[in-house]
Each structure stands twice: as structure tokens, then as C-alpha cells.
Design an enzyme around this catalytic site. Sequence first.
Site, PDB file in Angstrom:
ATOM      1  N   HIS A 102      -1.094   0.639   7.638  1.00 28.91           N
ATOM      2  CA  HIS A 102      -1.695   0.748   6.309  1.00 28.91           C
ATOM      3  C   HIS A 102      -1.593   2.191   5.809  1.00 28.91           C
ATOM      4  O   HIS A 102      -1.685   3.134   6.591  1.00 28.91           O
ATOM      5  CB  HIS A 102      -3.162   0.325   6.387  1.00 28.91           C
ATOM      6  CG  HIS A 102      -3.830   0.200   5.055  1.00 28.91           C
ATOM      7  ND1 HIS A 102      -3.339  -0.575   4.038  1.00 28.91           N
ATOM      8  CD2 HIS A 102      -4.977   0.762   4.570  1.00 28.91           C
ATOM      9  CE1 HIS A 102      -4.145  -0.494   2.988  1.00 28.91           C
ATOM     10  NE2 HIS A 102      -5.132   0.312   3.285  1.00 28.91           N
ATOM     11  N   CYS A 121       0.825  -1.211   0.000  1.00 29.82           N
ATOM     12  CA  CYS A 121       0.000   0.000   0.000  1.00 29.82           C
ATOM     13  C   CYS A 121       0.858   1.260   0.000  1.00 29.82           C
ATOM     14  O   CYS A 121       0.426   2.307  -0.486  1.00 29.82           O
ATOM     15  CB  CYS A 121      -0.956   0.001   1.195  1.00 29.82           C
ATOM     16  SG  CYS A 121      -0.146  -0.235   2.792  1.00 29.82           S
TER      17      CYS A 121
END
Length: 844
Positions: free
Chosen positions: A804, A333
Site C-alpha cells: 500500500h 493507491c
Amino acid sequence: MAEVSEVLMSVLSTIRVPRPGDRVHKDECALSFSSPESEGGLYVCMNSFLGFGSQYVDRHHTRSGQRAYLHISRTRKAPKEDEENSGSGDPPKKKPTRLAIGIEGGFNVEQEQYEEEVKVVLFPDRQEVAADDLATMPDLVRERVSLAMAGLMSADSVSHALQVQQWDGEVRAESRHAVELKQLDNGTKIPPSGWRCEVCDLQENLWMNLSDGRVFCGRRYFDGSGGNNHALLHFQQTGHPLAVKLGTITPDGADVYSYDEDDMVLDPKLPEHLSHFGIDMMTMEKTEHTMTELEIAVNQRVGEWEVIQESGATLRPLSGPGLTGMKNLGNSCYLNSVMQVLFTVPDFQSKSVTVYHFYLLVSKLGYGLLSGEYSKPAPDPGEGSEPSSEPRGDQVGIAARMFKALVGRGHPEFSTNRQQDAQEFLLHFINMVERNCRSGVNPSEAFRFLVEERIVCQQSQKAKYTQRVDYILQLPVPMDQATNTEELQEAERRREEADSSGAPPPAPVRACIPFTACMAALSEPETLTDFWSSAAQAKTTATKTTRFASFPDHMVIQVKKFTFGQDWVPKKLDVSIDVPDTLDLTALRGTGQQPGEELLPEVAPPPLMTPDVEVKGILGSHGNEEDDSLYSPLLCQSVSPVLDDSTVSQLCEMGFPLEACRKAVYYTGNTGIDGAMNWVMGHMDDPDFSAPMVLPGTSSAPGTTPTESVSEEHLATIVSMGFSRDQATRALRATSNVLERAVDWIFSHLDDLESMEVSEGGRSAAESEGSREPPPGPKVRDGPGKYELFAFISHMGTSTMCGHYVCHIKKDQQWVIFNDQKVCASEKPPKDLGYLYFYRRVTE
């Protein structure tokens, strides 16, 4: 079939059987993001082993003359309900037993979810040869084609092999405290069950300290679950480093954590350490999940992460050009977020495709993100799952496997499946762009700017000006400037009360820091306490002021949220900063030397000399024949410094790079750990902080002399990149014969190198013509210092190595959230919680 056999015989010589080491591209088209799952499948050339989508295979056949291709097509299997798959998610069919990838018992790959069809296709007529057709062909043809097909299907795909590497998250190092651990003879004996935390009476997630036998609860997690931090607090109070998780002890071992090393560790003397407190390891049974099992459970749910979705709001899915999602390839990510933002910048959008492999993959990624061709809703998961009543926002998107393999190749971190720092990846990618744009348009110039540093010696009041290139403005976070100090203090008081009483912890309170306070901290002068003054010829105090020497077209700002605590454990600052939509940096432009201001002499600090070396002065430089107390710093070219190894080791144990530790000890004159630590903290942001130490007055690291021979293999590698042998030699000598550093060096000195007109004798015209102007500095764009915010990248988690990343980008006055394959209209972009902010110049 006879006709087909004749065709096969005619192309037999073009079919190769893959051998070990051959690179097989069977997951992704070389020119697009078509894959075996795409419409039309993927065609793999049976000679070059390159893969092509249905829209490009004819072009490859025409240009290469290749006729035989292996056609691979996959269709998604419908999910099945079974005892290990409840249908609520998509965990692997075979439940993992190890925190590992590519290892028996670890996480499986996704290919089990597809049905696969394989056949040979002959061009230009696209004649198909299925497996059944081979039975009627001559033995030689059948054997050749069968071996080629089997070899291609069994070979590891290049992108897959690089993406899903063998990784074992359970490998633990032996604790440095284990062998000599001191255990107190306090008479403590631990029963085999019925444990409770001594402070809050929790009965799970309990840890026994191996030094004193005290039992406390574990860490509190970010969501308030877990323990109440009492085992950690006990370590902070006592310094006893090792603890074992009760409930995980078996005859085979147990979970042991080192608070001092901040990691799970091995204790080779664990049976002895447990026996000291009355625990017989051979009779214990497991009653709690190990830390590995808990982490496996988290990783199995990684595909369901919704926590970053703006307070759980139902977001409207978007699609079209510039609105394409990117698949998460396993903790990728950080890469997805950075590349989504970069391809919003016009310089990267307009970069044309060239013959270079780097440009090809970058342009391919740009087309995939900007064209809208892959911006389509993801297919229904299939029969057996209940359709959602709400739009999911998932797209087919693109899987940038080849691109990730390219940018990560040879890098110790970006080549792995571990989570990485988005800021570090951005700089890594910019560095790759710089290397590959030696001529022509360089899109990284959009971010490049010059920084002016002005250092004023407080003893002589003379100044020194230097300029350096940078791409990111690092913004400090002054925690003492929080506007909700009373609220923070009250929250801390309630937390301490909860810890002492065993009550649930209160809701966390986030510090609110004004953006103006961050800018003030950035612009205020920094005090240097161990500055070597060339005017005073001694160490003294100086002030350093940092300003802009140029303003780039696009300004990247990194909020320095990640820091170290007093115990040197990395931590993330939980802050909210009112980052503005428009920004004016005009007041921070540097002015250069002021009228009447004197400059410090350009003299390097004296090197540290070995005690048994008598240093003689150099006439005309410092001192004279009678007084050799002063000597030329140029002597350091041939004399190595003596560094206090114990101080260097102490700094390294704190996690700092070795070369930075050596510099710290050198520049503080071997005065001890305190001075060296101050130097480290004052130079952590230097661009060459971890680069090999180069002594003052030299052009290379210790151990390298101008006459030292260089590696012919390294020379050939650099020459093959288009540089002359003299230029390659110069780069290698400047970097101690280290190839990777030499490549970095040569691309950072292009203007200087390109001005070299090498003669037959090896000397450049620049050396022979003393009147020639010095080479120009790095190319930068400059303009007004007014900007507007157009994107930001946010991070969720306690460290850049976990958690994340998502990005928000402003498109046509609408904020859009890019969360891997999810692309939606943003309802409330969390601009105050960003990590990297991207501004573009406003022109009046």
C-alpha cells in the site's frame, strides 16, 4: 402526453441505439467528477453517449444542440445483516470463490450497493419521460426509445470496463523443473496425516519438498505469523526447487510452489511425484486453506487497511481546497499518491485547460483535487450499522476512473488492476506530459535536470564527458554503513536461535542508515572494469563520476529500497534514513572539462563480426591497404553482431530485459556470463537500459537501414499529431518501425526536429548549411542547489507489486496524510521510512 410524443418524434433522429464497440460514459461526468451517486445524478447524451453532471448538461445542450439525455441517479442501499455479512466490514454479498475480477466466481462490483432510477429528460425544458409514459406513445417512438434506454443501461461503461478488467489471479505457469524433476530414492514415505515440521514441530502451513520428501514449515509473514521459513531454508541449502503444501492435496490437484522461480506453479506430473513418497493423490482430502483462499481473504479486507495510520493514532480529519481524497479504484493507491503530490507543484496547478483530451482530463483532476468541491465527509453508511464515536476521516473524494483509463491505455501494467511501483508511474506520467506538451508550457520542466557523467580512462588518464536528462535522483542505500550494527547482529543471532529451537521469532530490528552515508555513496566514483578506451583501443579500467549539470526547481529523490538478494529474488530493504528537512546539493554540481585535461577520442568500440566475414579497412580511417587488421566501426551499420545465445538466455532467466541482455553480451565481447553480469549490474540505472540495442555508429537498431521502407499506417498516425512526413519518417527509421518507440523518440528530439526546414527535395536546411549551429539541448531550469522537503510517498509491503502507498504533504506548515479517501492532519509523519521524497528550491 400527445405533446410529449410530438417532442419525442421531433428528436427521434438524434437518439442512437448503442452498438457493440460504442463507448458509453455513464459513470463519470466528462467535465467534473459528478456521478450517478452525486446530487443531481448524471445525464448521458443519447447521441454521443457522453455523461454530464447537472451543472454541465445545460452547457452541453446549448453547444451541441442535443436534446435527449438519459438521467441516471443512484442512492446507497442500507447494508443488510446476513450470514455472509457480519456488519464488521463490507465484503461482497456473494462470497468469491476465485481470486479473479470480472470472472464468474470472482469479486463482485459495487453497483449492487445502490438503488437506481432511470428516465429520459428532454432539453431545454427538462421534460421527464419515465418508463410508464412510453406505453402511450406510438410504436415507432416507443421501440426506438426503449431500445436506446436498454442499450445504454446494459452497455459496459468505458471507465468501468477499463477499471474492472477481467483478471484471473489463479492462472499459473508450468514449472520448468516439473518434467525433469529428480526425486531421491531415500525410502521416505509420508503418512496421510499427522505431519510436523522437522525443525520446529509446527503442525500447520507445512510444505513437503518433492525432491527428497522432507517436511518443513512455510514462510514467516511480515507480522510474525505463518511459519518459520524452514522450507525456504531447506531449498537454500539443497537447491531442491519444488514443494507441495500438505493439507491442500485433493484428487483435483494441490498448491505447488517453486522456490527457484519464486511463484506458485503447475506440476503436470504431481500424481507421480506424490506417489514416489507414498501419497495417493486420489484418496487425499483438503484440510488447510489454499494460498488462493488465503489471498482472497486478504483482498476482502483490503478496504479496512489501517496499518499505515501512524501507530494507530486518532487523526483529525481535514477538508477544503487542496485537501480532497481519492477513491481507491482497485490497487490504485500508487496513482493517488503521485497525483496528490504533483498537484502541490505550482507548474501543475497553473496548467490551463486546452482542447487536447489529455489536458482536459489532467485539468479536470487538478480542479477536483484543488477546488475543495469534493472535499466533503463521506455519507453515513446507512441504517443497520453502528455509528462510530470517532471521526473516520473518509471523504466523498473523487474517483479518477477516466484519468486512470487515459494514463494506462496501451500500457501492459498501468492498464491493469495490479499494484504498481509509484516511481515507475511518476516517470510514465511525466513521459505522457512531455508527449502532450510539444508547444506551450510544460509542467514537467519543474523536475527536469541534466546529469553530467565524467569517465576517466585509468590507462591514458583521458576523460569523456556526457550529459543526459533525468527527473529523479536515485539514492543508494549502503547497508554496511548502518549505525546500529551491533543491534542488527544481535537480532539476527536471536532469530537464528528461535529458528533452531522453534520459539516465536523476535521482533524485527530496522537498520538505521545516515542520510550523509547515502549521499557519500552517491557521489563517490564508480569503477568500470570492462571499459573500452578509444585512446588505448582496448578494454581497461575507468572511473565514472556523476554530478549535476543543472538543479531543477523541484528535486525528486528515490530511496533505492528495492533490490535483489543473492538468490536473485527481489526484496525490500527495511531501513530507516534520517532524511533532512533541508538539503544542500551545491557541492555536487559538475564542473565540466578541467584546464589541461585531455578528452578521449570520439571512436566507438569495434563491433562483433561474423567469423565468415572478412573485414577490410577503410583508408583514411583506420589501417591501410597492406594492413587491414584495423577497420572502421562504421561498418557495423551493415553487419549484425554475433551474440552468444546461451549467455543471453541465462541473463533473461534472471529477469533482465532481453535488449539489456543483448547489450551486456555485445559490450563484453562474448566473454561469458560473469562479464555480462557485471555489465548489467553496472548499467541498471541507465535510462536506455531496456531500450532496443543500437550498434555504435548507427542511428537505428539492427535490421533497419536508412533506406528501409516505413509503415504508411504508422506515418499517418504520427503526421496526424502535427508532425511533417519527413519528421515522422526519420522517427520510424530511428526506431525500427515501432510506432510506440517512434512517438517516444520524436518527442525526445523536438528541438532537433523543429530546426528542420524541409525543402521540396526532402533535405532539411540543417543538412545543407554546414555552418548552422547545432540544435540546442533540452530545456532545463537551473538555480541554487538548496531545497526544502514538502512531500514524501511511503510504501508498506515486501514489494512494489503489492502492499500500500500513502503520501504526506506539507500544507501551510502542517503535515497532512493522504491515504486514498482519508485526509487527516499528520501527528508524526514517518519521514525516515519514505520511498519517494519531494523537495522544492529555497530561494534566498
